[in-house]
Design a protein around this motif. Sequence first.
Motif, PDB file in Angstrom:
ATOM      1  N   GLN B 151      40.419  45.610  23.506  1.00  0.00           N
ATOM      2  CA  GLN B 151      38.966  45.691  23.613  1.00  0.00           C
ATOM      3  C   GLN B 151      38.410  44.278  23.535  1.00  0.00           C
ATOM      4  O   GLN B 151      38.417  43.666  22.477  1.00  0.00           O
ATOM      5  CB  GLN B 151      38.451  46.548  22.440  1.00  0.00           C
ATOM      6  N   PHE B 152      37.971  43.725  24.667  1.00  0.00           N
ATOM      7  CA  PHE B 152      37.525  42.334  24.681  1.00  0.00           C
ATOM      8  C   PHE B 152      36.159  42.212  25.349  1.00  0.00           C
ATOM      9  O   PHE B 152      35.662  43.183  25.930  1.00  0.00           O
ATOM     10  CB  PHE B 152      38.535  41.453  25.423  1.00  0.00           C
ATOM     11  N   ASP B 153      35.586  41.023  25.305  1.00  0.00           N
ATOM     12  CA  ASP B 153      34.317  40.824  25.999  1.00  0.00           C
ATOM     13  C   ASP B 153      34.567  40.836  27.504  1.00  0.00           C
ATOM     14  O   ASP B 153      35.620  40.418  27.983  1.00  0.00           O
ATOM     15  CB  ASP B 153      33.662  39.519  25.526  1.00  0.00           C
ATOM     16  N   ILE B 156      36.642  38.416  30.850  1.00  0.00           N
ATOM     17  CA  ILE B 156      37.431  37.217  30.517  1.00  0.00           C
ATOM     18  C   ILE B 156      38.905  37.464  30.863  1.00  0.00           C
ATOM     19  O   ILE B 156      39.505  36.659  31.577  1.00  0.00           O
ATOM     20  CB  ILE B 156      37.241  36.786  29.042  1.00  0.00           C
TER      21      ILE B 156
END
Lengths: 475, 475
Positions: B151-153, B156
């Motif tokens: 779960q990342f921004d 990216i």
Amino acid sequence: IAKEVAKLLEMKAQLGGDEGKHKFVLKTPKGTRDYSPKQMAIRERVFNAIVACFKRHGAEVIDTPVFELKETLTGKYGEDSKLIYDLKDQGGELLSLRYDLTVPFARYLAMNKITNIKRYHIAKVYRRDNPAMTRGRYREFYQCDFDIAGQFDPMIPDAECLKIVHEILSDLQLGDFLVKVNDRRVLDGMFAVCGVPDSKFRTICSSVDKLDKMPWEEVRSEMVGEKGLSPEAADRIGEYVRLHGGLDLIERLLQDPKLSQNQLAKEGLGDMKLLFEYLTLFGITGKISFDLSLARGLDYYTGVIFEAVLLQQENDHVEEPASVGSVAGGGRYDGLVGMFDPKGRKVPCVGVSIGIERIFSILEQRVEASEEKIRTTETQVLVASAQKKLLEERLKLISELWDAGIKAEVLYKKNPKLLNQLQYCEDTGIPLVAIVGEQELKDGVVKLRVVATREEVNVRRESLVEEIRMRTSQP
Amino acid sequence: IAKEVAKLLEMKAQLGGDEGKHKFVLKTPKGTRDYSPKQMAIRERVFNAIVACFKRHGAEVIDTPVFELKETLTGKYGEDSKLIYDLKDQGGELLSLRYDLTVPFARYLAMNKITNIKRYHIAKVYRRDNPAMTRGRYREFYQCDFDIAGQFDPMIPDAECLKIVHEILSDLQLGDFLVKVNDRRVLDGMFAVCGVPDSKFRTICSSVDKLDKMPWEEVRSEMVGEKGLSPEAADRIGEYVRLHGGLDLIERLLQDPKLSQNQLAKEGLGDMKLLFEYLTLFGITGKISFDLSLARGLDYYTGVIFEAVLLQQENDHVEEPASVGSVAGGGRYDGLVGMFDPKGRKVPCVGVSIGIERIFSILEQRVEASEEKIRTTETQVLVASAQKKLLEERLKLISELWDAGIKAEVLYKKNPKLLNQLQYCEDTGIPLVAIVGEQELKDGVVKLRVVATREEVNVRRESLVEEIRMRTSQP
């Protein structure tokens, strides 16, 4: 306690009931496993040692498909053929997963009319065997094969194969080992002089092959009971298969009144003598034992056969060191390529196969026990920021580093906390952090932090790549 | 000539008749191939470049079994599921060969409850497709996958995947290339505003996917004829799928009166904009094209999708550069891990797969054309003798060299001719020959010959290893 147990059992039953509702079972197929990054790191070490040895001996490398035409595998494995995985008939050719790398190699030689090659091949093979995964017995497992094909003067390639086994097992530091050696011709000669009918040679050979797992009494009763051998013949075999030794034993058997009368046995013993002379030149006879109980299961061997076993290290007071299982094996198979050649042209071959699953198991357990920390990446530097709103600057910098060949990572967050970035380095063993901040950007520098010492130093941006290389180069 | 042809045809007929008598067909299964040592040398080069890139980006490595439970693969590949190889039911579990590395990766994550990993995996996958081997289309072929799970921004990791494709294709010097990018949400939004019923999204997506192989007219008639789409909807799709460009096109579509009303399309276009901003920071937008005709066949994609194609280099006068086929592809699949998790917990993933068979074909052809001589071994020295009866001395010396880590070979003959030994070095590219002879043995030296220059120098036996190392070290 009884109540707790009852509760647990009830919960288990419920879980069992739940499982029925699941759409699927979350597992790998029976007898197979995944390799985690940590296991892969250990696997790579073992492969590197083995490949280095194969290359040291001048081998080329080939690869073949994971499946072969079913008929390619037919009639090559004797009683083990039932363990071959077949593919479903979905129209077209009938296919089977390869059972070893030797038969595909022979097929490759015949198909390309190659009469002379020294090659290695590292790949997975498939056997529908009863898995015992804690002891490194899988249905999908790697074999690392080295083979020499060609018409050469006797025993020189055979001796090199044994040298290779010796080098690899020494190199991997698995503890003491022993390589048992025998010859199919000696075995067949022995069967003949013991009164085994020709038609029973292969099946009695299979029984002898079980001597590493079963006591003689059981093997004897299989020979007599299941396979219909006369008790006298079995007892005569029993006398021979307890023999093992070195050049002295070979000399003695060359004088053996019965065995020396048999042409096959004489040939085998003569070659065995030559082999031991070469092994003496290689300085490795200390770990090699001529052992009349070694038979090897596969049908295709025609001459020298061998098998390496690791010796138990604890219990040194036990009289005979007990073996913990075979880790390498091989032998000469001069007839196999001819089975594929339309005109039956033979290409003599000898080879060795390193069974690395058991070696993995041992090394994995050793790493677990030692609490050695194994890095699973090679990242040299984490590109970090001390303040918010610097994602763009981090991406610009890491892009420069990647393009210069530096192994670099960045956290995939717009505004990660510096502490989290440093923690990530601690967790994964990244040695350096390149920190960009407002001030550093103004000054045209990057703050380079050494994770282990917490030392920080400002490095001019144009020198950063050089500085990282210097600080992470292996001495 | 006619006579000759008739003769040849007759011979061919006889051969055909003979073939019926053969016990077997000497070939690899349809759509598969062996790799010769020369092909392996090229393959190793490509793998090394790809692995170096994956490691530069901080990836760990895993491995999974070649087959999975059949149900693990069920329902993941849409219309392509018919191409899955099943294993024969020999009792026990129902198994299938893996179709890609993505589904096994998702199964691995769910099974081990991993929510955060960056890994690569290089292994063979299997598809019962129509092979076109000269163009690098096989039934057994390698995939080189790099995936980022967690779960990342937004965008990216997605941008990093495209950077990786750009680095690898630049590094391998395959000529000019283009990476087409799209988003499943943009596609679905486009289908919605064009009037495609929800139930037909996936199958119309499959039709759009064929636009790289078929002209629009054929795709349109498949949509209308086979799949029952209204001609008006198809024509509206036709308007969109001819669009491609960069940030400018994204901005324009964000203002598109129909598309901007669709929530999915808006989300997709917003992310696409962010992606292009990051790609600008990486300096790679020059080779990236936002292309509304890109659809990708697989069912499991949920966001960004992309595909890299090599561009034809000849025919520069052609207006639009024609593509010679896809060499990499990938995208975001946020729902796949959840399909395996008993509680449906999602792990967002994005990844790229390098399709190296086509890259091999190109590099192989290039090597053939250049007549570059590729060494298939790394042997540093051949241990040779100038006179007869020196086998024992050769074996003793080579054993010393092997034990010192020198890559050395010896001819497997008792008394090889010196000329044959030198010829072997010429043929295989071995740079040095260590020659033992009666006189050298007496003097405690070995004659070291440089194959290229024919220079010969006597080296003291105890300095030989050092001398060989010095003369064969890479500058």
